[in-house]
Structure formats: C-alpha cells, structure tokens
Motif scaffolding. Structure first.
Motif, PDB file in Angstrom:
ATOM      1  N   THR A   1      46.334  25.088  39.582  1.00  0.00           N
ATOM      2  CA  THR A   1      47.560  24.804  40.319  1.00  0.00           C
ATOM      3  C   THR A   1      48.099  26.166  40.758  1.00  0.00           C
ATOM      4  OG1 THR A   1      48.928  25.043  38.364  1.00  0.00           O
ATOM      5  CG2 THR A   1      48.103  22.819  38.844  1.00  0.00           C
ATOM      6  N   GLU A   2      49.058  26.156  41.670  1.00  0.00           N
ATOM      7  CA  GLU A   2      49.619  27.423  42.140  1.00  0.00           C
ATOM      8  C   GLU A   2      50.206  28.223  40.977  1.00  0.00           C
ATOM      9  OE1 GLU A   2      52.401  28.073  45.577  1.00  0.00           O
ATOM     10  OE2 GLU A   2      51.027  26.602  46.461  1.00  0.00           O
ATOM     11  N   ASP A   3      50.877  27.499  40.046  1.00  0.00           N
ATOM     12  CA  ASP A   3      51.502  28.179  38.906  1.00  0.00           C
ATOM     13  C   ASP A   3      50.475  28.886  38.023  1.00  0.00           C
ATOM     14  OD1 ASP A   3      53.882  27.306  39.780  1.00  0.00           O
ATOM     15  OD2 ASP A   3      54.069  25.628  38.351  1.00  0.00           O
ATOM     16  N   ASP A   4      49.252  28.299  37.955  1.00  0.00           N
ATOM     17  CA  ASP A   4      48.205  28.900  37.116  1.00  0.00           C
ATOM     18  C   ASP A   4      47.807  30.277  37.624  1.00  0.00           C
ATOM     19  OD1 ASP A   4      47.808  26.668  35.520  1.00  0.00           O
ATOM     20  OD2 ASP A   4      46.244  25.814  36.804  1.00  0.00           O
ATOM     21  N   ILE A   5      47.873  30.450  38.947  1.00  0.00           N
ATOM     22  CA  ILE A   5      47.101  31.538  39.545  1.00  0.00           C
ATOM     23  C   ILE A   5      47.925  32.565  40.334  1.00  0.00           C
ATOM     24  CG2 ILE A   5      46.450  30.326  41.693  1.00  0.00           C
ATOM     25  CD1 ILE A   5      43.539  31.180  41.079  1.00  0.00           C
ATOM     26  N   VAL A   6      48.978  32.103  41.039  1.00  0.00           N
ATOM     27  CA  VAL A   6      49.722  33.044  41.891  1.00  0.00           C
ATOM     28  C   VAL A   6      50.461  34.070  41.022  1.00  0.00           C
ATOM     29  CG1 VAL A   6      51.588  33.277  43.598  1.00  0.00           C
ATOM     30  CG2 VAL A   6      49.911  31.447  43.817  1.00  0.00           C
ATOM     31  N   GLY A   7      50.341  35.328  41.426  1.00  0.00           N
ATOM     32  CA  GLY A   7      50.997  36.412  40.691  1.00  0.00           C
ATOM     33  C   GLY A   7      50.080  37.042  39.654  1.00  0.00           C
ATOM     34  N   LYS A   8      48.917  36.419  39.417  1.00  0.00           N
ATOM     35  CA  LYS A   8      47.985  36.982  38.432  1.00  0.00           C
ATOM     36  C   LYS A   8      46.962  37.880  39.116  1.00  0.00           C
ATOM     37  CE  LYS A   8      48.765  33.822  34.831  1.00  0.00           C
ATOM     38  NZ  LYS A   8      48.534  32.417  34.591  1.00  0.00           N
ATOM     39  N   LYS A   9      46.354  38.747  38.314  1.00  0.00           N
ATOM     40  CA  LYS A   9      45.293  39.621  38.850  1.00  0.00           C
ATOM     41  C   LYS A   9      44.054  38.773  39.153  1.00  0.00           C
ATOM     42  CE  LYS A   9      46.090  44.136  39.015  1.00  0.00           C
ATOM     43  NZ  LYS A   9      45.788  45.186  38.117  1.00  0.00           N
ATOM     44  N   TYR A  10      43.605  38.822  40.401  1.00  0.00           N
ATOM     45  CA  TYR A  10      42.471  38.011  40.849  1.00  0.00           C
ATOM     46  C   TYR A  10      41.238  38.227  39.957  1.00  0.00           C
ATOM     47  CZ  TYR A  10      38.461  36.810  43.727  1.00  0.00           C
ATOM     48  OH  TYR A  10      37.275  36.310  44.164  1.00  0.00           O
ATOM     49  N   LEU A  11      40.926  39.488  39.649  1.00  0.00           N
ATOM     50  CA  LEU A  11      39.721  39.780  38.865  1.00  0.00           C
ATOM     51  C   LEU A  11      39.795  39.212  37.445  1.00  0.00           C
ATOM     52  CD1 LEU A  11      38.894  43.444  39.938  1.00  0.00           C
ATOM     53  CD2 LEU A  11      37.665  41.382  40.561  1.00  0.00           C
ATOM     54  N   ASN A  12      41.041  39.051  36.930  1.00  0.00           N
ATOM     55  CA  ASN A  12      41.182  38.486  35.580  1.00  0.00           C
ATOM     56  C   ASN A  12      41.036  36.967  35.575  1.00  0.00           C
ATOM     57  OD1 ASN A  12      41.688  41.028  34.703  1.00  0.00           O
ATOM     58  ND2 ASN A  12      43.920  40.795  34.587  1.00  0.00           N
ATOM     59  N   VAL A  13      41.369  36.351  36.711  1.00  0.00           N
ATOM     60  CA  VAL A  13      41.357  34.877  36.749  1.00  0.00           C
ATOM     61  C   VAL A  13      40.014  34.329  37.229  1.00  0.00           C
ATOM     62  CG1 VAL A  13      42.621  32.821  37.515  1.00  0.00           C
ATOM     63  CG2 VAL A  13      43.789  35.010  37.390  1.00  0.00           C
ATOM     64  N   VAL A  14      39.432  34.989  38.247  1.00  0.00           N
ATOM     65  CA  VAL A  14      38.197  34.449  38.841  1.00  0.00           C
ATOM     66  C   VAL A  14      37.001  35.343  38.482  1.00  0.00           C
ATOM     67  CG1 VAL A  14      37.064  33.758  40.988  1.00  0.00           C
ATOM     68  CG2 VAL A  14      39.536  33.471  40.756  1.00  0.00           C
ATOM     69  N   SER A  15      36.110  34.827  37.629  1.00  0.00           N
ATOM     70  CA  SER A  15      34.889  35.580  37.304  1.00  0.00           C
ATOM     71  C   SER A  15      33.823  35.270  38.347  1.00  0.00           C
ATOM     72  CB  SER A  15      34.345  35.174  35.946  1.00  0.00           C
ATOM     73  OG  SER A  15      35.341  35.305  34.987  1.00  0.00           O
ATOM     74  N   ALA A  16      32.927  36.251  38.573  1.00  0.00           N
ATOM     75  CA  ALA A  16      31.873  36.053  39.582  1.00  0.00           C
ATOM     76  C   ALA A  16      30.503  36.391  39.009  1.00  0.00           C
ATOM     77  CB  ALA A  16      32.161  36.917  40.805  1.00  0.00           C
ATOM     78  N   TYR A  17      29.542  35.576  39.371  1.00  0.00           N
ATOM     79  CA  TYR A  17      28.152  35.760  38.919  1.00  0.00           C
ATOM     80  C   TYR A  17      27.247  35.745  40.145  1.00  0.00           C
ATOM     81  CZ  TYR A  17      29.884  34.761  34.256  1.00  0.00           C
ATOM     82  OH  TYR A  17      30.564  34.816  33.075  1.00  0.00           O
ATOM     83  N   ASP A  18      26.086  36.430  40.052  1.00  0.00           N
ATOM     84  CA  ASP A  18      25.153  36.322  41.178  1.00  0.00           C
ATOM     85  C   ASP A  18      24.426  34.976  41.072  1.00  0.00           C
ATOM     86  OD1 ASP A  18      23.041  36.603  39.395  1.00  0.00           O
ATOM     87  OD2 ASP A  18      22.741  38.736  39.800  1.00  0.00           O
ATOM     88  N   LEU A  19      23.550  34.692  42.076  1.00  0.00           N
ATOM     89  CA  LEU A  19      22.923  33.361  42.103  1.00  0.00           C
ATOM     90  C   LEU A  19      21.940  33.159  40.955  1.00  0.00           C
ATOM     91  CD1 LEU A  19      22.483  32.826  45.946  1.00  0.00           C
ATOM     92  CD2 LEU A  19      24.236  31.856  44.463  1.00  0.00           C
ATOM     93  N   ASN A  20      21.547  34.271  40.300  1.00  0.00           N
ATOM     94  CA  ASN A  20      20.653  34.133  39.135  1.00  0.00           C
ATOM     95  C   ASN A  20      21.434  34.008  37.838  1.00  0.00           C
ATOM     96  OD1 ASN A  20      18.282  34.390  40.660  1.00  0.00           O
ATOM     97  ND2 ASN A  20      18.571  36.611  40.732  1.00  0.00           N
ATOM     98  N   GLY A  21      22.766  34.002  37.938  1.00  0.00           N
ATOM     99  CA  GLY A  21      23.594  33.798  36.746  1.00  0.00           C
ATOM    100  C   GLY A  21      24.002  35.064  36.015  1.00  0.00           C
TER     101      GLY A  21
ATOM    102  N   GLU B   1      26.470  38.281  35.540  1.00  0.00           N
ATOM    103  CA  GLU B   1      27.838  38.604  35.933  1.00  0.00           C
ATOM    104  C   GLU B   1      27.838  39.820  36.871  1.00  0.00           C
ATOM    105  OE1 GLU B   1      30.677  38.656  32.779  1.00  0.00           O
ATOM    106  OE2 GLU B   1      32.345  38.667  34.222  1.00  0.00           O
ATOM    107  N   ILE B   2      28.658  39.773  37.912  1.00  0.00           N
ATOM    108  CA  ILE B   2      28.702  40.872  38.884  1.00  0.00           C
ATOM    109  C   ILE B   2      29.673  41.943  38.386  1.00  0.00           C
ATOM    110  CG2 ILE B   2      29.257  41.471  41.298  1.00  0.00           C
ATOM    111  CD1 ILE B   2      28.484  38.585  42.045  1.00  0.00           C
ATOM    112  N   ASP B   3      29.233  43.219  38.408  1.00  0.00           N
ATOM    113  CA  ASP B   3      30.102  44.339  38.003  1.00  0.00           C
ATOM    114  C   ASP B   3      31.338  44.361  38.890  1.00  0.00           C
ATOM    115  OD1 ASP B   3      27.971  45.039  36.514  1.00  0.00           O
ATOM    116  OD2 ASP B   3      27.264  46.610  37.892  1.00  0.00           O
ATOM    117  N   THR B   4      32.444  44.799  38.304  1.00  0.00           N
ATOM    118  CA  THR B   4      33.701  44.851  39.064  1.00  0.00           C
ATOM    119  C   THR B   4      33.526  45.627  40.377  1.00  0.00           C
ATOM    120  OG1 THR B   4      34.801  44.870  36.954  1.00  0.00           O
ATOM    121  CG2 THR B   4      36.144  45.457  38.850  1.00  0.00           C
ATOM    122  N   LEU B   5      32.834  46.773  40.303  1.00  0.00           N
ATOM    123  CA  LEU B   5      32.698  47.615  41.502  1.00  0.00           C
ATOM    124  C   LEU B   5      31.907  46.936  42.616  1.00  0.00           C
ATOM    125  CD1 LEU B   5      32.174  51.223  40.132  1.00  0.00           C
ATOM    126  CD2 LEU B   5      34.145  50.323  41.377  1.00  0.00           C
ATOM    127  N   ASN B   6      31.081  45.948  42.235  1.00  0.00           N
ATOM    128  CA  ASN B   6      30.286  45.247  43.248  1.00  0.00           C
ATOM    129  C   ASN B   6      30.923  43.952  43.719  1.00  0.00           C
ATOM    130  OD1 ASN B   6      28.086  46.957  43.703  1.00  0.00           O
ATOM    131  ND2 ASN B   6      27.250  46.393  41.688  1.00  0.00           N
TER     132      ASN B   6
END
Lengths: 138, 381
Positions: free
Chosen positions: B57-77, B79-84
């Motif tokens: 919901t908007e309350d869950d996410i707005v105002g929070k640091k994007y990198l802390n809320v949304v984790s990202a992985y490549d297609l092989n599973g 985890e993608i380094d922050t710098l990438n």
C-alpha cells in the motif's frame, strides 16, 4: 566345442515403422532381436530375457525411455545392462540424464544411416566381448 | 511566440498546485507501473499499477528508502549488488538505464521485470529518478513454451524423416529388389531432400536456442586458423566438384583464443558455404585470418553473384534471401547469416560485408582476442 549363439538385442520403440526397420536390419546383420512397444513391456522383457544390448527410445507413451532406465538400474541384473539410447531428442538435458544413468551411447536416429547404425552396434558388442574376455580369470 | 495572457490573481502557489495536479494525474494514469525517488533513493511517489505489482500500500512504501524495500535479483536468482542496481547506475551515470531482472513482492515471491530508470535532471544535476516497470512473467512463460514446442516439434519431425531416410536407404541398397536407373535416380533425389530436411530441423533448433538465449558457450583455448582450415578441408570435395579455388592466408603470430570451437566453426561453415553456393563454377574464394590490435579479423571474399544494393540492408534478417540467388539455389534457408550474426554479437564481436552485384562479396568478422564468455545452456544443433 560349445555352440556360440547370436547376440540378443532388445529394441524398445513405440513407432511401428522404425521398429520394423530396425528389427529387420539387425536380424539381417545376424542378431537375434526381440522387440517392445514401450518402456513397460521393455522392462519386463529385459529382466526376463537379459539381452546383450538394449536399444531404447525416449519419448514413448505410458512408461518412457528414461523411466524404463530408472527402473532397469534398480534391478540386480539391469544395473549393469548395456543400453544405447536411440532417440530423436537431442537436447543437452536428456543427454546428461542418460549419461547419469550410465548408458553405453546416445544416438540421434535421424543422423544415422541405417546400415552404419547396425555396424556401430556390432562394433560396440565386439568391444564389450573383448573387454569381458580380458576380465575373465585365467 | 505568442504569450498566454495570465490572470493577475493567479499566484505562484496556484501555478505550482496546478503543475502538481497535472503530474499526479499523468503519473496515476500511466498504464505501466511507475515509481519516483529523490536523489537519495527515497520513494516519493508510486502509482496504482506499481502498488498492485508489488502488493504494497502507499503507506507501506512512500517515504522509505527504495533499496531497503525492493530487493533485486538477476534472472538466474543471484542478488544484484547495490552498485549494479539500475537506479544507482542511472543516478551515477546521469542517463536512462534499462534492464531485465527480478524484483521481490511484499509476500516474498520473485517476479521477472523489464525496467527503465531515468534520472530527473535539474541544472545538470540528478535530483531524483523515475522508474517504469513492466511485469514480464507472461512473456517469459511464452518464451519457455516456445522453446519446448520447438524441441518437441523437432523431435516429431525427425521421426517420420528417419523412417523416410531408412526406407530409401534400404531401397537403394537393393534389399527390396533390383532398381532400374530411373528408379535409382529418383530415390537418390528423395534421399537428398530428406537429408536436407533433417539438416533444416537442426538449423531451426539452433535458431530457437539463439532466440530464447539458451545457446551454450563453452570457450577453450583455440587456434582459430586451424578451425578455419578444418572447415575448408571438410568442404573441399564440394569445392573441387565446382572447380572453386580457395586461397588461405593466416597470421602465424595469432595467439590461442578462448573460443567455443563449435560456434566458431559454425561462423566459418556458414560464411564459406554461402561463398561456395553463391559463386559460379571456377570462381575463387579468399580466406584471411589476421590480428588487428586487440581483435582477430576474419575476411572471406568470393568472386560470386553479390548482393543487390537494394537488398543489402536485409541480409542478416532471419529467413531473408536475396532475389538474384533465390532463383539460382534452392538449398538456402535464410538462417545462416542470422545465426552467424547472433554468435558474433554474443561474443562482443561485429560482422559486416561489402558486396557488388556480379563482382563478389566480402564478409568481415571481428572477434575480441579476449575471447568468448562462458554460458550454460543448450549446444548448437
């Protein structure tokens, strides 16, 4: 002198036309050939008749070639049985699985002229005979 | 330029409010999922489509640091380094960054996405980012289904072709009775086209593997000149039959290069077979493999029919065949050059050509001496 009988081959192939061609050609080459139309019939015949070599297709209804191999390897005789996969499925995953089951070889049917295939099978059995002779205690 | 007449009572605050309302409406009505961050990566805005995608919901996410809320992985599973992460790269490079990766939903499940992150630039400095996200789950499922279909279809095609091949061979051997010359010639032709069809099934499989990105690359230290020479050797019987002369020119100082031998052979095979097919009897083919700074340059020149100017831009397109050769040769599939281009591009190389109708064609392939990068997958069929 004991009479040497012709090697016994089992052809497991669901496609009737190909099965007929294989059986005909291999018999003409001097083999005794028995045939099965799927993996279920194949495993029963294999364990009962213990052929010198099994030529096994992969994609078959009911029990497919890989399932038959899996069952065969659980049988005390079948775990060492010689199997050549003769299939038109050439993907790396199938080849890897077949190797894990310890098959003698993996042939893509459409890539082989029929007579060369028969000669190759003959050569494989000769090599196996020679190896067995070497392994026999003197 | 005409100036808009402004109501003097309109204040700056009102103007700003109008601008904000407009951009809010624009953001909300975007068909794609979108979210905006400030320069520190704090989520400032997120539209309905993005909230639905992530399950927040908007309350869950707005105002929070994007990198802390949304984790990202490549297609092989992995985890993608922050710098990438695309958002960081976009802020650092100051330009839009696109990529295909996997995000994590609120419930912890992964889903594949195609994203584009664009920096918001003010006075030449990035002050935030806007990210547009497209869920590609269905696209990926279709791709997988396509590969499985091609694999199964190839198997199903090969089975009747095997029957035709084997029966024709038996007939030609005389197993089913003697043949007269006409019957023999006809059967030889049936066998010829059957073998061509079997070859075509293999080419189709390779094309499918290239398109779905599942082609394996297994580099080994290779002598590229030897690979070229081996392919020429294999084609020699056909060359002699057509009285084609091949001149080979190799750079002896070339080091061993980490190349996938099968893929490299496929490059030579396709280019040399084309040169052969599209050069009249008695013609010449020149093959040169030379070092060019940090690259190896392959040059294959023929004295053949050439490619008409008007059709040159289509030459690497899948299934394309030039008009002047379609009439001469019935063998081609229009897939050879497409396969060459895909292999070369995957190896960070380049392929191009020069051609003049009725004078000949020269193909150039430039591959980095650094070699090919290994990749798991299916072999070229």
């Amino acid at each position: 002198m004991t009479k040497r009988t012709a090697p016994l081959l089992l052809v497991v192939e669901d496609e009737a036309v190909l099965r007929r061609l294989l059986v005909m050609t291999l018999r003409a080459e001097g083999f005794t050939v028995i045939e099965a139309v799927d993996g279920a019939e194949g495993i029963t015949l294999a364990c009962k008749r213990r052929p010198n070599l099994i030529l096994l297709d992969i994609i078959m209804p009911e029990v497919n070639g890989m399932e038959m191999l899996q069952r065969l390897r659980k049988d005390p005789w079948g775990k060492k049985a010689d199997v050549i996969l003769l299939t038109n499925l050439g993907d790396d995953e199938s080849i890897k699985r077949a190797k894990d089951f310890g098959v003698t070889d993996y042939f893509i049917k459409s890539d082989w002229p029929l007579d060369e295939l028969a000669h190759e099978i003959k050569a494989k059995l000769k090599t196996k005979d020679a190896q067995q002779l070497e392994e026999m205690p003197l | 330029m005409a100036k808009t007449k402004r109501d003097p009572r309109t204040t700056n605050t009102q103007l700003l409010a109008e601008e904000k309302a407009m951009s809010d409406a624009l953001f909300a009505s975007l068909g794609e999922a979108a979210l905006a961050t400030d320069r520190y990566g704090k989520i400032m805005r997120i539209n309905e489509a993005a909230l639905n995608l992530f399950g927040y919901t908007e309350d869950d996410i707005v105002g929070k640091k994007y990198l802390n809320v949304v984790s990202a992985y490549d297609l092989n599973g992995h985890e993608i380094d922050t710098l990438n992460r695309p958002i960081i790269r976009s802020l650092m490079e100051g330009k839009p960054v696109s990529g295909t990766l996997q995000y994590v939903k609120k419930n912890g499940s992964l889903f594949p996405v195609a994203v584009t992150v664009s920096p918001i630039v003010l006075d030449e400095k990035p002050v935030g980012t806007i990210q547009v996200i497209r869920d590609i789950t269905v696209e990926q499922q279709i791709n997988k289904a396509k590969t499985e279909f091609v694999s199964l279809a190839s198997h199903q095609l090969r089975t009747p072709l095997t029957a035709i091949r084997w029966y024709t061979e038996l007939l030609l051997k005389g197993t089913m009775g003697n043949l007269n010359d006409k019957q023999r010639t006809s059967l030889e032709q049936i066998l010829g086209v059957t073998l061509r069809l079997i070859g075509l099934v293999g080419v189709l499989l390779s094309t499918a593997r290239i398109e779905t990105g599942s082609l394996a690359v297994t580099p080994k230290p290779s002598n590229i000149c030897e690979l070229a020479h081996d392919v020429i050797d294999e084609l020699q019987p056909q060359m002699s039959q057509r009285k084609l002369k091949v001149h080979e020119d190799y750079d002896a100082s070339l080091p061993l290069i980490h190349l996938d031998p099968e893929l490299t052979r496929a490059i030579f095979q396709n280019l040399l077979t084309n040169a052969m097919k599209y050069t009249p009897d008695g013609g010449k083919i020149y093959v040169a493999v030379k070092r060019e700074r940090n690259y190896v340059l392959i040059r294959i020149r023929d004295t053949g029919y050439g490619v008409p100017k008007s059709q040159q831009r289509h030459i690497f397109t899948k299934l394309f065949r030039a008009d002047n050769v379609r009439r001469l040769d019935t063998d081609g599939t229009g897939l050879g050059l497409y396969i060459v281009k895909s292999i070369v591009q995957n190896a960070n190389g380049r392929v191009w050509f020069e051609s003049e109708e009725d004078k000949g064609t020269t193909f150039y392939v430039r591959l980095p001496l650094a070699g090919m990068t290994p990749k798991a997958g299916q072999k070229l069929s």
